[in-house]
Design an enzyme around this catalytic site. Structure first.
Site, short mmCIF file in Angstrom:
data_model
loop_
_atom_site.label_atom_id
_atom_site.label_comp_id
_atom_site.label_asym_id
_atom_site.label_seq_id
_atom_site.Cartn_x
_atom_site.Cartn_y
_atom_site.Cartn_z
N SER A 80 4.84 -6.56 -2.29
CA SER A 80 4.77 -6.67 -0.84
C SER A 80 5.34 -8.02 -0.39
CB SER A 80 3.28 -6.59 -0.47
OG SER A 80 3.12 -6.67 0.91
N GLY A 81 6.09 -7.99 0.72
CA GLY A 81 6.74 -9.22 1.18
C GLY A 81 5.79 -10.34 1.59
N HIS A 82 4.68 -9.95 2.25
CA HIS A 82 3.87 -11.00 2.88
C HIS A 82 3.06 -11.84 1.91
CE1 HIS A 82 -0.31 -9.15 3.24
NE2 HIS A 82 0.38 -8.08 2.90
N GLN A 117 0.27 -9.18 -6.31
CA GLN A 117 -0.15 -10.58 -6.42
C GLN A 117 0.67 -11.36 -7.44
OE1 GLN A 117 -2.04 -12.22 -4.47
NE2 GLN A 117 -3.08 -10.57 -3.37
N THR A 173 0.84 -1.20 0.00
CA THR A 173 0.00 0.00 0.00
C THR A 173 0.87 1.26 0.00
OG1 THR A 173 -1.73 -1.20 1.17
CG2 THR A 173 -1.81 1.21 1.30
N CYS A 204 -9.32 -7.21 2.33
CA CYS A 204 -9.57 -5.84 2.75
C CYS A 204 -11.05 -5.50 2.62
CB CYS A 204 -8.76 -4.87 1.91
SG CYS A 204 -7.03 -5.29 1.89
N1 PLP Z 1 -2.33 -4.70 -4.07
C1 PLP Z 1 -2.91 -5.90 -4.16
C2 PLP Z 1 -3.29 -6.41 -5.52
C3 PLP Z 1 -3.14 -6.68 -3.01
O1 PLP Z 1 -3.71 -7.87 -3.12
C4 PLP Z 1 -2.75 -6.14 -1.75
C5 PLP Z 1 -3.03 -6.90 -0.51
O2 PLP Z 1 -3.94 -7.69 -0.43
C6 PLP Z 1 -2.14 -4.89 -1.72
C7 PLP Z 1 -1.95 -4.20 -2.89
C8 PLP Z 1 -1.71 -4.28 -0.41
O3 PLP Z 1 -0.51 -4.83 0.05
P1 PLP Z 1 -0.10 -4.63 1.59
O4 PLP Z 1 -0.99 -5.50 2.39
O5 PLP Z 1 1.33 -5.06 1.66
O6 PLP Z 1 -0.26 -3.19 1.89
#
Ligand code: PLP
Length: 404
Positions: free
Chosen positions: A208-210, A188, A82, A334
């Site tokens: 994103s790492g997770h 993703q 994000t 989310c």
């Molecule tokens: N973009 C996409 C396509 C995602 O699936 C996600 C998380 O689900 C994010 C952005 C946000 O990533 P983060 O949780 O590391 O902020």
């Protein structure tokens, strides 16, 4: 090798929610631990103790760059996907205040979608491109939307709910030809499919790492060399003066390890994950009537399926699965909690009967065939029970809901 509670719990839990987050790989935890205990120096310190940490941080940057086939210089560490996406859009907009138009899509993650009011307030026009019933973009519509005032196109690499992969190579080339910057939210996609930034004219890429077996709380913005961008987090000189704040060293080390593992195993693992995903999907479609796959079935991540199960309520389905220790999702993580039907499935014109019962199953290299067999054994019975108590027994009962 580390054995701790999580791995024991994993024996019981069937985790099919890997697009929400993934298990941290044991090798990643192992790589991180010394940076909490022995090597805790600040990488910006002048002494050798900090200098050693700095060198390890730079090795992690190299590993990330290797996975993406780009230069280590182009990798900026952030706190999450994000933050990276906010940095990309606002940073480029602030670097070019004379341009007042950006283009994105109706199916972006909230990290892009929820920035739109910020742009509206500043008089920046935002065009959101539509998708078809399979979740695909119309590139003619994209081409027609670009004007002399367009600064940036931001389009996700792959959708988090359906797994649909966008033609990022063609979009990036179009952007380059028309003198427009291109950002892709690849949260993703990284670690699930091959991405080579050497061959792809993308200017900015977030991840994103997770989502690839590193911990939560670390992300990356790739900034192609020469791209003018303003910092989003303002502070010290870290990350080439583009992202202030002392680096989250243990997590960055973990991300480097996760990227190294992803690069080593990308091909084998994704083949194995795809086989399991296909078995699961075929099994569900064959054993439960009134089900369909939401989204394109070819241009899709190997680990994801989104299945519309008519005449059941998604939340009830998740709770029943959860009682059986099966973790899945309805819409994105989310969006759940708000009970709003998924904006992605609505943009695709999926009927409400199917959206409400949409089930996202997303796999990882830690899933096994026996887990898939167990889900195929348990799920049809749950759906039968829920349908028996549903007020909606057929499509005529629900036509008054309409679709968007
Ligand atoms: N973009 C996409 C396509 C995602 O699936 C996600 C998380 O689900 C994010 C952005 C946000 O990533 P983060 O949780 O590391 O902020």
């Amino acid at each position: 090798m580390i054995h701790w509670k999580w791995w024991n719990m994993k024996d019981k839990t069937i985790y099919l929610d890997n697009n929400a987050t993934t298990a941290v790989a044991p090798e990643v935890v192992e790589a991180m631990l010394p940076f909490f205990t022995d090597s805790y120096g600040n990488p910006s310190s002048m002494h050798n103790f900090g200098g050693r940490v700095h060198r390890e941080l730079e090795k992690a940057r190299e590993k990330v760059a290797q996975l993406l086939s780009c230069e280590p210089y182009e990798i900026i560490f952030t706190s999450c996907g994000t933050e990276s996406a906010n940095f990309a859009l606002r940073g480029i907009m602030e670097a070019y205040p004379e341009k007042r138009h950006i283009i994105t899509t109706k199916v972006e993650h909230p990290c892009i979608k929820n920035q739109i009011p910020w742009f509206d307030e500043r008089g920046v026009r935002v065009t959101e491109l539509r998708v078809d019933r399979k979740g695909r973009l119309d590139l003619d519509e994209l081409s027609a939307a670009i004007t002399k005032n367009t600064l940036l196109i931001s389009c996700m690499y792959a959708n988090n709910e359906t797994g649909v992969i966008f033609p990022v190579d063609r979009i990036a080339s179009m952007a380059r030809e028309r003198g427009v910057y291109f950002h892709t939210d690849a949260v993703q996609a990284v670690g699930k499919i091959k991405i080579s930034l050497k061959d792809l004219p993308v200017d900015l890429l977030s991840f994103s790492g997770h989502k690839l077996h590193a911990p939560k709380g670390v992300g990356v913005l790739y900034v192609r060399r020469g791209t003018k961008i303003r910092p989003f987090i303002i502070g010290g000189h870290q990350e080439r003066n583009l992202r202030g704040g002392t680096e989250n060293v243990p997590y960055i080390i973990g991300l480097g390890k996760a990227c190294e593992l992803a690069a080593e195993h990308l091909f084998d693992e994704n083949n194995q994950v795809k086989k399991l995903r296909d078995k699961l999907e075929k099994g569900i479609l064959a054993s439960i009537p009134n089900t369909e796959v939401n989204g394109h079935t070819e241009d899709r991540l190997p680990n994801t399926t989104n299945i519309g199960i008519h005449f059941v309520e998604g939340e009830a389905l998740l709770l029943a699965l959860s009682k059986e220790n099966i973790c899945a999702s309805t819409g994105s993580a989310c969006a759940s909690g708000s009970l709003q039907p998924s904006h992605v499935l609505r943009a695709m014109g999926i009927p409400f009967t199917s959206i409400h019962g949409s089930l996202r199953l997303s796999l990882s290299r830690y899933n096994t065939e026996s887990e898939i067999d167990q889900v195929l054994e348990i799920l049809p019975g749950i759906v039968d029970k829920l349908r028996a108590i549903s007020p909606f027994k057929n499509l005529e009962d629900v036509t008054h809901f309409g679709t968007e």
